[in-house]
Write an enzyme that holds these catalytic residues in place. Sequence first.
Site, PDB file in Angstrom:
ATOM      1  N   GLU A  91       0.843  -1.203   0.000  1.00 57.41           N
ATOM      2  CA  GLU A  91       0.000   0.000   0.000  1.00 57.41           C
ATOM      3  C   GLU A  91       0.877   1.251   0.000  1.00 57.41           C
ATOM      4  O   GLU A  91       1.734   1.427   0.868  1.00 57.41           O
ATOM      5  CB  GLU A  91      -0.929  -0.019   1.221  1.00 57.41           C
ATOM      6  CG  GLU A  91      -2.013   1.016   1.134  1.00 57.41           C
ATOM      7  CD  GLU A  91      -2.980   0.944   2.311  1.00 57.41           C
ATOM      8  OE1 GLU A  91      -3.215  -0.158   2.841  1.00 57.41           O
ATOM      9  OE2 GLU A  91      -3.478   2.012   2.701  1.00 57.41           O
ATOM     10  N   LYS A 137      -7.306  -1.658  11.406  1.00 58.34           N
ATOM     11  CA  LYS A 137      -6.635  -2.046  10.152  1.00 58.34           C
ATOM     12  C   LYS A 137      -5.427  -1.138   9.917  1.00 58.34           C
ATOM     13  O   LYS A 137      -4.351  -1.581   9.514  1.00 58.34           O
ATOM     14  CB  LYS A 137      -7.636  -1.950   8.991  1.00 58.34           C
ATOM     15  CG  LYS A 137      -7.117  -2.487   7.667  1.00 58.34           C
ATOM     16  CD  LYS A 137      -6.412  -1.455   6.827  1.00 58.34           C
ATOM     17  CE  LYS A 137      -5.979  -2.016   5.483  1.00 58.34           C
ATOM     18  NZ  LYS A 137      -5.169  -1.071   4.710  1.00 58.34           N
ATOM     19  N   ASP A 187       4.879 -14.350  11.350  1.00 55.12           N
ATOM     20  CA  ASP A 187       3.562 -14.774  10.867  1.00 55.12           C
ATOM     21  C   ASP A 187       2.538 -13.659  11.139  1.00 55.12           C
ATOM     22  O   ASP A 187       1.980 -13.565  12.227  1.00 55.12           O
ATOM     23  CB  ASP A 187       3.190 -16.073  11.602  1.00 55.12           C
ATOM     24  CG  ASP A 187       1.853 -16.630  11.173  1.00 55.12           C
ATOM     25  OD1 ASP A 187       1.076 -15.913  10.514  1.00 55.12           O
ATOM     26  OD2 ASP A 187       1.571 -17.792  11.523  1.00 55.12           O
ATOM     27  N   HIS A 213      -2.819  10.395   0.678  1.00 57.69           N
ATOM     28  CA  HIS A 213      -2.971   9.051   0.131  1.00 57.69           C
ATOM     29  C   HIS A 213      -2.844   9.077  -1.393  1.00 57.69           C
ATOM     30  O   HIS A 213      -2.117   8.288  -1.986  1.00 57.69           O
ATOM     31  CB  HIS A 213      -4.343   8.537   0.540  1.00 57.69           C
ATOM     32  CG  HIS A 213      -4.495   7.066   0.419  1.00 57.69           C
ATOM     33  ND1 HIS A 213      -3.986   6.210   1.353  1.00 57.69           N
ATOM     34  CD2 HIS A 213      -5.095   6.318  -0.515  1.00 57.69           C
ATOM     35  CE1 HIS A 213      -4.260   4.983   0.995  1.00 57.69           C
ATOM     36  NE2 HIS A 213      -4.935   5.017  -0.147  1.00 57.69           N
TER      37      HIS A 213
HETATM   38  C1  MEV Z   1      -5.756   2.643   5.109  1.00 59.74           C
HETATM   39  O1  MEV Z   1      -4.973   1.521   4.754  1.00 59.74           O
HETATM   40  C2  MEV Z   1      -5.808   2.773   6.613  1.00 59.74           C
HETATM   41  C3  MEV Z   1      -6.724   3.876   7.132  1.00 59.74           C
HETATM   42  O2  MEV Z   1      -8.043   3.706   6.593  1.00 59.74           O
HETATM   43  C4  MEV Z   1      -6.743   3.768   8.623  1.00 59.74           C
HETATM   44  C5  MEV Z   1      -7.750   4.651   9.307  1.00 59.74           C
HETATM   45  O3  MEV Z   1      -8.773   5.018   8.718  1.00 59.74           O
HETATM   46  O4  MEV Z   1      -7.515   4.933  10.500  1.00 59.74           O
HETATM   47  C6  MEV Z   1      -6.252   5.236   6.688  1.00 59.74           C
END
Ligand code: MEV
Length: 442
Positions: free
Chosen positions: A88, A284, A300, A397
């Site tokens: 990413e 995530k 892992d 991003h």
């Molecule tokens: C993207 O990989 C992760 C985010 O969505 C985490 C978040 O929203 O806190 C930017």
Amino acid sequence: MRRKRDIIISGFSKLLKEEKLKLVAEYFENPGEVVSLLKSFWHSDVDQQKLFDEFSENTITNFYIPYGIAPNVVINGKTYLVPMVIEESSVVAAASAAAKFWSERGGFHSEILDTKKVGQVHFSWSGESHTLFTMLPSLKRRLIESVRPITANMEKRGGGILDIELIDMTDQIADYYQFLVSFETKDSMGANFINSVLEEFGQTLKVFLSEQIQLSDEHRQCEIIMAILSNYTPECVVKTWVECKLDQLDNVDEKLNGEAFARKFEKAVKIAEVDVYRATTHNKGIYNGIDSVAIATGNDFRAIEAAGHAYATRSGKYKSLSYVEIENDTFRFILEVPMAVGTVGGLTSLHPLAKQSLELLGNPSARELMMIASVMGIANNFSAVKSLTTKGIQAGHMKMHLFNILNHFKASENEKNAAVEHFKDQKVSFSSVGQYIASLRK
Ligand code: MEV
């Protein structure tokens, strides 16, 4: 003629690598090109390639993922260059930005809360549970004795079996019991060690019961259902945090002073404590950082993530793994995660890049690696929530995603250079980049 997809293949694993490759290529319209493409990702050094082929079954090629570095990561006063393997585009940039930001505000702080790992032997026994509990002290001695050959080495390194608990689960499943066994595995992740011990325990339990002449024939038997480590490690946990005075956050956003930013940030994290949709995305983002380090060091990441998501539900509700405290004009952002990692054994020394990553980190102990990986978790989490609560996530991003979009349009080096310049102060989107490239090509 293209191979039909609905034909079941037998003996695939027995084919030579070249034969597997050719067979797979027959599913495409252009088998020759497919073979060339897949082979172009083979390692140029035959021995290195063989190593990769032997990591997993049916390997036909390698799948590349970028290996990046987050510099300036200060943890408990020590500075690291942290290797991160992730596809990413914005993750390494986000981690690096947070690392730099916090290096100017005391760095990251981290401590190990505990390092206990666990495994279970699940079995069925049809007798009265109190009879089993009465036999437990002598059974435990037998179990421990039976695994001496397996545990001797681990004990020399300061690890071994910490405890064996018998749990009566017959109220949930008829005749079902388990041994919940806890382990200290020092610098190894310990999966093979734990599983070997547990399987031996299963066999020993059967023998032990068969020798109990005071029991009926039926109760001298049990069924071992399975013996396996648990990836839920709520007592193998690391706590990591950053903190600074509120006025040290004054310049984070042009519209908010330090305190207003901290309060907004706190609200965003609280939302992830009460709302499962937000909590999942929030966590995530934490695993963007943790997994990258796990992969770079040959650990892992599925096990680490599974533990984390289970830990996030320990209150009965799935929640954010990080939280904010604001007290005495101080902002503190804390992450508490389970983390079963190893720095010896497994892939850590076999994969040439995993070995290199560990060397770059100064050959850390498993405890130190727990801290490093969790720091990259909080670093990514901080950057994500900071962007979300200020300029929004897409600005940064999409800037990082620019090269992916340019590659999609098969942009030349000159076009890429021009685009980077052009989009410095322009909004990046798939269509805006497409239009810009078209205008260059006119
Ligand atoms: C993207 O990989 C992760 C985010 O969505 C985490 C978040 O929203 O806190 C930017």
